[in-house]
Enzyme design. Sequence first.
Site, PDB file in Angstrom:
ATOM      1  N   LYS A 180       0.865  -1.192   0.000  1.00  0.00           N
ATOM      2  CA  LYS A 180       0.000   0.000   0.000  1.00  0.00           C
ATOM      3  C   LYS A 180       0.904   1.246   0.000  1.00  0.00           C
ATOM      4  O   LYS A 180       2.128   1.105  -0.057  1.00  0.00           O
ATOM      5  CB  LYS A 180      -0.920  -0.020   1.216  1.00  0.00           C
ATOM      6  CG  LYS A 180      -1.390  -1.391   1.648  1.00  0.00           C
ATOM      7  CD  LYS A 180      -2.281  -2.117   0.663  1.00  0.00           C
ATOM      8  CE  LYS A 180      -2.703  -3.460   1.257  1.00  0.00           C
ATOM      9  NZ  LYS A 180      -3.492  -4.309   0.408  1.00  0.00           N
TER      10      LYS A 180
HETATM   11  C1  LIG Z   1      -4.010  -5.581   1.536  1.00  0.00           C
HETATM   12  C2  LIG Z   1      -5.454  -5.747   1.763  1.00  0.00           C
HETATM   13  C3  LIG Z   1      -5.961  -6.296   2.949  1.00  0.00           C
HETATM   14  C4  LIG Z   1      -5.078  -6.895   4.018  1.00  0.00           C
HETATM   15  O1  LIG Z   1      -4.197  -5.972   4.586  1.00  0.00           O
HETATM   16  P1  LIG Z   1      -3.048  -6.510   5.582  1.00  0.00           P
HETATM   17  O2  LIG Z   1      -2.602  -5.247   6.290  1.00  0.00           O
HETATM   18  O3  LIG Z   1      -1.976  -7.102   4.735  1.00  0.00           O
HETATM   19  O4  LIG Z   1      -3.666  -7.481   6.521  1.00  0.00           O
HETATM   20  C5  LIG Z   1      -7.331  -6.337   3.110  1.00  0.00           C
HETATM   21  N1  LIG Z   1      -8.175  -5.884   2.166  1.00  0.00           N
HETATM   22  C6  LIG Z   1      -7.725  -5.372   1.003  1.00  0.00           C
HETATM   23  C7  LIG Z   1      -8.703  -4.860  -0.015  1.00  0.00           C
HETATM   24  C8  LIG Z   1      -6.352  -5.296   0.753  1.00  0.00           C
HETATM   25  O5  LIG Z   1      -5.915  -4.804  -0.416  1.00  0.00           O
END
Ligand SMILES: *Cc1c(COP(=O)(O)O)cnc(C)c1O
Length: 382
Positions: A180
């Site tokens: 992200k």
């Molecule tokens: C990356 C992601 C997650 C999970 O995030 P983490 O911090 O890795 O647990 C959940 N939902 C979406 C849409 C994502 O892109």
Amino acid sequence: MIPVMRPWLGKEEADAAAEAVASGWIAQGPRVRKFEEAFAAAIGTPHAVAVSSCTAALHLALIAAGIGQGDEVVVPSLSFIATANAVRYVGAQPVFADVDLATQNLTPQTVEPHLTARTRAVILVDQAGVPADLDAMRALCDPLHITVVEDAACAAGSTYRGRPVGAGAELAAFSFHPRKLLTTGEGGMLTTPNGSIAARLRRLREHGMDISAADRHHSQQPVIEHYTEVGFNFRMTDIQAAIGLVQLRKLAEMVARRRVLAQRYQKLLSDISGLVTAGDPPYGETNYQSFWVLLPEEPAAGRDDLLQLLADAGISARRGIMAAHLEPAYADAKPSLPVTEQLTMHSLILPLFHQMTQAQQDHVVSVVTSALTNSMPAISVP
Ligand SMILES: *Cc1c(COP(=O)(O)O)cnc(C)c1O
């Protein structure tokens, strides 16, 4: 190799982490508190609760919303699998709904046919950073007492109707994974306007304790803690929060840079007829967490061939967003999701990162263009 993503980290983050280590307090403590306050202020919401990941945040959000055994939760299949898994963690049933092709997000039109007397929540994902239409979803769900949980994992820095994404949600969950924009290595955040929900989330992330370990440590008197319900260890560390505080200050610059690069992609790829690219919806702005492209119906190269051509050219691209209902873990679900299947099978994600150069971007564009059109000779003649 041109990476699909690379976090924008520097000396400031390294110094902040080192300072946390030198302080002797590295578990959840004062820096987590400061990061929560800064994040809440940035989103424009009263409360932010830091956790160990967005997956943990989604899990706690569903508990806070009272979801459990026998309940149904409508989710997009077109999402990272954590969205559907969180529903299973609380013993509820994920129900997959289709998405809109332009935004890759759920809409009231795609969700409505799936609502039953058992539907208790909808997880609205801001897929790839593109804001979903939260107000429209709440207009459908609020009168039916269905909670809308916003999965804003990808969307820190995106805006919805002039406000940061998450600001209008009863519960929103963010991710700080390096894939992200804003990263703490691993990490997540919940935001809510509701003080009693925030207080419960703080207990749930720390074993259900009625006073945090950090507050007990700083108390002048001996304090006996109590465990009000069965909770979890979903704490963030102060080392992560120290990095997060620096990253949060850089978030606006990260978004601005990604938007410049994304607009350049859109312009350079606009000659490929039938190619759909990620973009802003009419009601908001994306942070372009992922720059996805949907291939024309009759591409000169198939999606997987194109991924191979890119890899051969030293470019790390990715398939588009996955679809949970096509994975073995959800093989029992056999929903009809034509748009989801088109997107997951015929889209891909192109490299986009803060320090990407124009030359790197031009290289990506030339490989994609020559694969999808006949306008570019494979070998340029001097
Ligand atoms: C990356 C992601 C997650 C999970 O995030 P983490 O911090 O890795 O647990 C959940 N939902 C979406 C849409 C994502 O892109």
